[in-house]
Design a protein around this motif. Structure first.
Motif, PDB file in Angstrom:
ATOM      1  N   VAL A 209       0.843  -1.208   0.000  1.00 41.57           N
ATOM      2  CA  VAL A 209       0.000   0.000   0.000  1.00 41.57           C
ATOM      3  C   VAL A 209       0.875   1.254   0.000  1.00 41.57           C
ATOM      4  CG1 VAL A 209      -1.639   1.359   1.363  1.00 41.57           C
ATOM      5  CG2 VAL A 209      -1.985  -1.114   1.083  1.00 41.57           C
ATOM      6  N   LEU A 210       1.914   1.279   0.860  1.00 47.01           N
ATOM      7  CA  LEU A 210       2.787   2.451   0.941  1.00 47.01           C
ATOM      8  C   LEU A 210       3.566   2.641  -0.356  1.00 47.01           C
ATOM      9  CD1 LEU A 210       3.842   4.761   2.657  1.00 47.01           C
ATOM     10  CD2 LEU A 210       5.555   3.196   3.624  1.00 47.01           C
TER      11      LEU A 210
ATOM     12  N   LEU B  28      -3.993   1.940   6.136  1.00 50.72           N
ATOM     13  CA  LEU B  28      -3.853   3.397   5.996  1.00 50.72           C
ATOM     14  C   LEU B  28      -3.887   4.077   7.355  1.00 50.72           C
ATOM     15  CD1 LEU B  28      -6.128   3.919   2.868  1.00 50.72           C
ATOM     16  CD2 LEU B  28      -3.649   4.271   2.967  1.00 50.72           C
ATOM     17  N   TYR B  29      -4.754   3.584   8.239  1.00 47.38           N
ATOM     18  CA  TYR B  29      -4.822   4.144   9.598  1.00 47.38           C
ATOM     19  C   TYR B  29      -3.507   3.923  10.343  1.00 47.38           C
ATOM     20  CZ  TYR B  29      -6.261   4.640  14.476  1.00 47.38           C
ATOM     21  OH  TYR B  29      -6.339   5.014  15.808  1.00 47.38           O
ATOM     22  N   LYS B  30      -2.939   2.718  10.230  1.00 52.35           N
ATOM     23  CA  LYS B  30      -1.654   2.428  10.887  1.00 52.35           C
ATOM     24  C   LYS B  30      -0.529   3.296  10.315  1.00 52.35           C
ATOM     25  CE  LYS B  30      -2.932  -1.194  13.442  1.00 52.35           C
ATOM     26  NZ  LYS B  30      -2.850  -1.230  14.919  1.00 52.35           N
ATOM     27  N   LEU B  31      -0.513   3.457   8.983  1.00 49.35           N
ATOM     28  CA  LEU B  31       0.533   4.270   8.353  1.00 49.35           C
ATOM     29  C   LEU B  31       0.408   5.742   8.731  1.00 49.35           C
ATOM     30  CD1 LEU B  31       0.592   2.657   4.777  1.00 49.35           C
ATOM     31  CD2 LEU B  31       2.265   2.345   6.626  1.00 49.35           C
ATOM     32  N   MET B  32      -0.817   6.211   8.935  1.00 49.53           N
ATOM     33  CA  MET B  32      -0.992   7.592   9.390  1.00 49.53           C
ATOM     34  C   MET B  32      -0.539   7.755  10.832  1.00 49.53           C
ATOM     35  SD  MET B  32      -4.523   9.080   7.722  1.00 49.53           S
ATOM     36  CE  MET B  32      -5.568   7.741   8.288  1.00 49.53           C
ATOM     37  N   GLN B  33      -0.752   6.729  11.651  1.00 49.85           N
ATOM     38  CA  GLN B  33      -0.337   6.794  13.055  1.00 49.85           C
ATOM     39  C   GLN B  33       1.180   6.954  13.202  1.00 49.85           C
ATOM     40  OE1 GLN B  33      -2.141   3.296  14.952  1.00 49.85           O
ATOM     41  NE2 GLN B  33      -3.311   4.712  16.224  1.00 49.85           N
ATOM     42  N   VAL B  34       1.940   6.329  12.297  1.00 47.00           N
ATOM     43  CA  VAL B  34       3.406   6.410  12.382  1.00 47.00           C
ATOM     44  C   VAL B  34       3.957   7.494  11.461  1.00 47.00           C
ATOM     45  CG1 VAL B  34       3.644   4.009  13.108  1.00 47.00           C
ATOM     46  CG2 VAL B  34       3.667   4.558  10.672  1.00 47.00           C
ATOM     47  N   ASP B  35       3.085   8.372  10.979  1.00 43.06           N
ATOM     48  CA  ASP B  35       3.481   9.559  10.207  1.00 43.06           C
ATOM     49  C   ASP B  35       4.195   9.206   8.901  1.00 43.06           C
ATOM     50  OD1 ASP B  35       3.474  12.309   9.844  1.00 43.06           O
ATOM     51  OD2 ASP B  35       5.506  12.536  10.649  1.00 43.06           O
ATOM     52  N   LEU B  36       3.721   8.156   8.238  1.00 42.68           N
ATOM     53  CA  LEU B  36       4.247   7.831   6.915  1.00 42.68           C
ATOM     54  C   LEU B  36       3.289   8.272   5.802  1.00 42.68           C
ATOM     55  CD1 LEU B  36       5.738   4.269   7.528  1.00 42.68           C
ATOM     56  CD2 LEU B  36       7.016   6.342   6.985  1.00 42.68           C
ATOM     57  N   VAL B  37       2.013   8.415   6.158  1.00 41.33           N
ATOM     58  CA  VAL B  37       0.977   8.782   5.196  1.00 41.33           C
ATOM     59  C   VAL B  37       0.072   9.835   5.829  1.00 41.33           C
ATOM     60  CG1 VAL B  37      -1.136   7.911   4.095  1.00 41.33           C
ATOM     61  CG2 VAL B  37       0.974   6.620   3.884  1.00 41.33           C
ATOM     62  N   SER B  38      -0.422  10.739   5.008  1.00 37.39           N
ATOM     63  CA  SER B  38      -1.403  11.730   5.472  1.00 37.39           C
ATOM     64  C   SER B  38      -2.632  11.667   4.577  1.00 37.39           C
ATOM     65  CB  SER B  38      -0.806  13.140   5.453  1.00 37.39           C
ATOM     66  OG  SER B  38      -0.467  13.522   4.137  1.00 37.39           O
ATOM     67  N   GLU B  39      -3.799  11.963   5.158  1.00 37.27           N
ATOM     68  CA  GLU B  39      -5.019  11.973   4.360  1.00 37.27           C
ATOM     69  C   GLU B  39      -5.371  13.404   3.974  1.00 37.27           C
ATOM     70  OE1 GLU B  39      -8.169  10.230   6.603  1.00 37.27           O
ATOM     71  OE2 GLU B  39      -8.362  11.926   7.981  1.00 37.27           O
TER      72      GLU B  39
END
Length: 449
Positions: A321-322, A356-367
């Protein structure tokens, strides 16, 4: 023949939702409808709608006299009072005692509402009863649509007041149309063929259409969520048909309850009326679940939760996904939504949303929310040349919710062999350093448009 419970459970949770490459269109449609029905039944019990229906039934009984009084007051103003009373008695023809009891209470309420201090108290009670019922109905529908927030107070006042006046006016308009249809059918009675069709339409088709429209309005406007009208048409048609069948059973099924009526006498009208209201809310909430599933079936195409996926597989899917997100960003292409990412990676949307929620939590993805629509897309938080597979794994595995050893009072440094603990740590560092040499955007070879 022995029933294999495990095979049935596997079919309902996994097999029913597996993709079939060589199935016919009719079979696909049948499977989708079976998926919707299964999920609606599953969520009806999981979300405890039986308790919600009981609460709604109680609120309906508490509010039925003030609401009926308001409807009859407006109907009398339009000259439809007697016709509405006739329709009301026909609807409760199986329980004339209940109809008479409700009509007497309604007339008494209207008489006392015009005199003395009851004007103010009666108005307050009426408004509170109606607002309370609407609030309870909205809460049940928000539970169906998984809505977390509530309407602002300003919208509550405006929306509820509009419903309180529009519903009675709509009933009056429908009553006027019914009078017109009755007179039209009477003029066709001398024509055998047309008279039969018109009589059938007036008796069965018109009530079904009216109830369907009422359910569509209820399913679209009552939840505090955006509901597509097209997704409510089928469930509304089913709900209206079930309500007409329930009414037929309620009216014509009294022959089976003669002993019950003999024991309880006129008092039997009340529990039977309450049972009718309860079953009506069961039908309403079940078809509301069907509307929700109609609009969100893709989200439940896989019944496996992230907790059921092993850690290694979950990391592989996170990297996929990333990599997809970073690759589109590096090429200057439009960022994708969760559903578009799901289509490109073949990862079920429920798992995609969780990733996506996990990746946002670790600041790799933003919505990112589009200013012109409510579409949510996803982009990397910083330069894609610096995001590696090792960096992603290190962040995900060291996230606060992933490390709970301190809460358990467990310390491996205290009980492990010191040399082995250091060796394990150095091996992990070397493992992550190797993975940090792999840029995340180069992980997948191409991106489907």
């Amino acid at each position: 023949m022995k029933v294999d419970i495990n095979r049935i459970k596997y079919f309902l949770t996994v097999g029913l939702f597996l993709k079939r490459k060589h199935s016919s269109k009719r079979k696909d449609i049948a499977i989708r409808e079976l998926q919707k029905f299964y999920l609606a039944v599953k969520f009806f019990f999981e979300r405890n709608h039986a308790a919600s229906a009981t609460e709604l039934s109680f609120s309906t009984i508490m509010a039925i006299v003030p609401i009926a009084s308001m409807i009859f007051a407006i109907a009398n103003g339009f000259g439809f009072g007697q016709f509405l009373e006739k329709q009301f008695r026909e609807m409760l023809s199986a329980q004339p005692e209940a109809a008479t009891w409700l009509l007497k209470l309604t007339q008494s309420y209207l008489i006392h509402a015009k005199t003395g201090i009851f004007i103010g108290i009666g108005l307050v009670i009426m408004l509170y009863s109606v607002f309370s019922l609407i609030r309870t109905v909205e809460g049940a529908f928000d539970s169906v649509w998984q809505v977390k927030g509530t309407r602002p107070l300003s919208r509550v006042i405006i929306d509820y007041t509009a419903m309180m006046f529009l519903v009675p006016i709509s009933i009056i308009i429908l009553s006027g149309l019914s009078i017109y249809f009755y007179s039209f059918v009477e003029n066709l009675n001398h024509l055998r063929f047309l008279g039969t069709i018109a009589s059938f339409s007036l008796r069965y088709l018109v009530p079904w259409i009216i109830l369907t429209l009422m359910f569509i309005v209820l399913y679209v406007f009552m939840p505090n969520a955006k509901v597509k009208i097209t997704k409510t048409i089928g469930p509304a048609m089913m709900a209206s048909l079930a309500m007409l069948c329930l009414q037929a059973v309620y009216i014509h099924g009294q022959i089976f309850l003669t002993s019950y009526n003999a024991i309880y006498g006129s008092f039997a009208a009340l529990p039977l009326f309450m049972l009718w209201i309860l079953v009506s809310w069961y039908i309403c909430l079940f078809c509301a679940e069907l509307s929700y599933i109609n609009q969100n079936l893709e989200y439940y195409e896989c019944q496996i939760d992230t907790e059921d996926i092993c850690h290694n597989d979950f990391m592989v899917m996170c990297a996929t996904v990333l990599s997809h997100i970073c690759q589109r960003f590096a090429k200057g292409e439009k960022p994708h939504t969760a559903l578009q990412i799901k289509d490109a990676t073949d990862i079920p949307v429920r798992i995609t949303v969780e990733i996506l929620y996990k990746l946002m939590q670790v600041d790799l993805v933003s919505e990112n929310v589009s200013p012109t629509s409510d579409e949510v897309t996803y982009t990397p938080t910083y330069d894609t040349t610096n995001i590696t597979v090792g960096e992603m794994i290190a962040r995900l595995e060291s996230a606060p919710e992933s490390s709970r050893l301190g809460l358990l009072g467990f310390s491996p440094q205290r009980i492990w062999n010191h040399d082995i603990y250091n060796k394990v740590g150095s091996v992990r560092v070397a493992y992550l350093n190797e993975l940090k040499s792999i840029n995340i955007k180069e992980l997948i070879s191409n991106v489907e448009e």
